[in-house]
Design a protein around this motif. Structure first.
Motif, PDB file in Angstrom:
ATOM      1  N   ALA A  60       1.119  -1.631   0.008  1.00 39.11           N
ATOM      2  CA  ALA A  60       0.186   0.441  -0.356  1.00 39.11           C
ATOM      3  C   ALA A  60       0.763   1.043   0.131  1.00 39.11           C
ATOM      4  N   ASP A  61      -0.010   2.286  -0.800  1.00 36.62           N
ATOM      5  CA  ASP A  61       1.209   2.972  -0.689  1.00 36.62           C
ATOM      6  C   ASP A  61       1.687   4.528   0.369  1.00 36.62           C
ATOM      7  N   SER A  62       0.477   4.079   1.521  1.00 29.29           N
ATOM      8  CA  SER A  62       1.067   4.404   3.193  1.00 29.29           C
ATOM      9  C   SER A  62       2.660   3.657   3.637  1.00 29.29           C
ATOM     10  N   VAL A  63       2.691   2.473   2.868  1.00 32.32           N
ATOM     11  CA  VAL A  63       3.264   1.984   4.259  1.00 32.32           C
ATOM     12  C   VAL A  63       5.065   1.550   3.056  1.00 32.32           C
ATOM     13  N   LYS A  64       4.700   1.839   1.844  1.00 33.66           N
ATOM     14  CA  LYS A  64       5.691   1.730   1.548  1.00 33.66           C
ATOM     15  C   LYS A  64       7.065   2.377   1.789  1.00 33.66           C
ATOM     16  N   GLY A  65       8.444   1.552   2.041  1.00 34.03           N
ATOM     17  CA  GLY A  65       9.394   2.227   2.508  1.00 34.03           C
ATOM     18  C   GLY A  65       9.791   1.833   3.560  1.00 34.03           C
ATOM     19  N   ARG A  66       8.539   1.525   4.881  1.00 34.69           N
ATOM     20  CA  ARG A  66       8.115   1.689   6.104  1.00 34.69           C
ATOM     21  C   ARG A  66       8.463   0.355   6.603  1.00 34.69           C
ATOM     22  N   PHE A  67       7.499  -0.917   5.400  1.00 39.55           N
ATOM     23  CA  PHE A  67       6.807  -1.596   5.974  1.00 39.55           C
ATOM     24  C   PHE A  67       7.756  -2.942   4.867  1.00 39.55           C
ATOM     25  N   THR A  68       8.157  -4.313   5.359  1.00 35.26           N
ATOM     26  CA  THR A  68       8.655  -5.259   4.284  1.00 35.26           C
ATOM     27  C   THR A  68       7.936  -6.275   4.878  1.00 35.26           C
ATOM     28  N   ILE A  69       7.548  -6.957   3.793  1.00 35.36           N
ATOM     29  CA  ILE A  69       7.109  -8.039   3.469  1.00 35.36           C
ATOM     30  C   ILE A  69       7.853  -9.079   3.120  1.00 35.36           C
ATOM     31  N   SER A  70       8.074 -10.598   3.929  1.00 33.49           N
ATOM     32  CA  SER A  70       8.440 -11.653   3.514  1.00 33.49           C
ATOM     33  C   SER A  70       8.333 -13.053   3.914  1.00 33.49           C
ATOM     34  N   ARG A  71       8.862 -13.621   3.571  1.00 33.35           N
ATOM     35  CA  ARG A  71       8.922 -15.416   3.617  1.00 33.35           C
ATOM     36  C   ARG A  71       9.688 -16.107   3.704  1.00 33.35           C
ATOM     37  N   ASP A  72       9.787 -16.783   4.827  1.00 36.56           N
ATOM     38  CA  ASP A  72      10.910 -18.187   4.412  1.00 36.56           C
ATOM     39  C   ASP A  72      10.227 -19.354   5.221  1.00 36.56           C
ATOM     40  N   ASN A  73       9.919 -19.875   3.784  1.00 42.08           N
ATOM     41  CA  ASN A  73       9.498 -21.236   3.424  1.00 42.08           C
ATOM     42  C   ASN A  73       9.410 -22.458   3.446  1.00 42.08           C
ATOM     43  N   ALA A  74      10.592 -22.852   4.576  1.00 46.09           N
ATOM     44  CA  ALA A  74      11.206 -23.844   5.443  1.00 46.09           C
ATOM     45  C   ALA A  74      10.397 -23.696   6.251  1.00 46.09           C
ATOM     46  N   LYS A  75      10.245 -22.509   7.235  1.00 42.00           N
ATOM     47  CA  LYS A  75       9.366 -22.264   8.155  1.00 42.00           C
ATOM     48  C   LYS A  75       8.199 -21.646   8.221  1.00 42.00           C
ATOM     49  N   ASN A  76       7.074 -22.569   6.890  1.00 44.34           N
ATOM     50  CA  ASN A  76       5.715 -22.063   6.635  1.00 44.34           C
ATOM     51  C   ASN A  76       5.317 -20.575   6.901  1.00 44.34           C
ATOM     52  N   THR A  77       6.427 -19.671   7.081  1.00 42.68           N
ATOM     53  CA  THR A  77       5.989 -18.503   7.289  1.00 42.68           C
ATOM     54  C   THR A  77       6.328 -16.774   6.433  1.00 42.68           C
ATOM     55  N   VAL A  78       4.897 -16.518   7.310  1.00 44.33           N
ATOM     56  CA  VAL A  78       5.094 -14.700   6.746  1.00 44.33           C
ATOM     57  C   VAL A  78       5.218 -13.572   7.668  1.00 44.33           C
ATOM     58  N   TYR A  79       6.536 -12.853   6.868  1.00 41.65           N
ATOM     59  CA  TYR A  79       6.335 -11.100   8.029  1.00 41.65           C
ATOM     60  C   TYR A  79       6.269 -10.831   7.733  1.00 41.65           C
ATOM     61  N   LEU A  80       6.674  -9.664   8.673  1.00 42.28           N
ATOM     62  CA  LEU A  80       5.578  -8.293   7.757  1.00 42.28           C
ATOM     63  C   LEU A  80       7.137  -7.749   9.208  1.00 42.28           C
ATOM     64  N   GLN A  81       7.705  -6.793   8.396  1.00 39.80           N
ATOM     65  CA  GLN A  81       8.781  -6.292   9.444  1.00 39.80           C
ATOM     66  C   GLN A  81       8.791  -4.531   9.166  1.00 39.80           C
ATOM     67  N   MET A  82       8.029  -4.124  10.123  1.00 36.75           N
ATOM     68  CA  MET A  82       7.413  -1.742   9.967  1.00 36.75           C
ATOM     69  C   MET A  82       8.145  -1.938  10.284  1.00 36.75           C
ATOM     70  N   ASN A  83       8.875  -0.436  10.005  1.00 35.42           N
ATOM     71  CA  ASN A  83       9.696   0.462  11.087  1.00 35.42           C
ATOM     72  C   ASN A  83       8.781   1.611  10.657  1.00 35.42           C
ATOM     73  N   SER A  84       9.374   3.072  11.062  1.00 39.86           N
ATOM     74  CA  SER A  84       9.110   4.025  10.998  1.00 39.86           C
ATOM     75  C   SER A  84       7.940   4.037  11.823  1.00 39.86           C
TER      76      SER A  84
END
Length: 112
Positions: A60-84
């Motif tokens: 979303a435009d409101s979170v670009k540059g501040r949030f990062t989504i990532s995944r670890d398929n070995a752990k069946n996990t998706v992450y959302l790193q939220m900064n600022s």
């Protein structure tokens, strides 16, 4: 029955960071697009970010540059790193596997 379980929410001051996690209990996690949404009282649930099976991301435009989504398929996990983080990021954050599999949500509160 496949479930999504979120964790990592909490109370943080403006400018701080949090990392949300979502564990997918079923098989074939690596083949699914996954997403994070958020909702505040009286408002519709809104898209925050998605990540495809190949790792392509969308924000979303409101979170670009501040949030990062990532995944670890070995752990069946998706992450959302939220900064600022900002007070307007305060919401319940939900993990989603399109079209209709949702977690129960985790509360994020950003104080000013």
């Amino acid at each position: 029955q496949v479930q999504l379980v979120e964790s990592g929410g909490g109370l943080v001051q403006s400018g701080g960071s949090l990392r949300l996690s979502c564990v997918h209990s079923g098989r074939f996690f690596s083949s699914y697009t996954m997403g994070w949404y958020r909702q505040t009282p009286g408002k519709q649930r809104e898209l925050v970010a998605t990540i495809s099976s190949s790792g392509n991301t969308n924000y979303a435009d409101s979170v670009k540059g501040r949030f990062t989504i990532s995944r670890d398929n070995a752990k069946n996990t998706v992450y959302l790193q939220m900064n600022s983080l900002k007070p307007e990021d305060t919401a319940v954050y939900y993990c989603n596997r399109p079209p209709a599999l949702w977690g129960r949500g985790t509360q994020v509160t950003v104080s000013s």
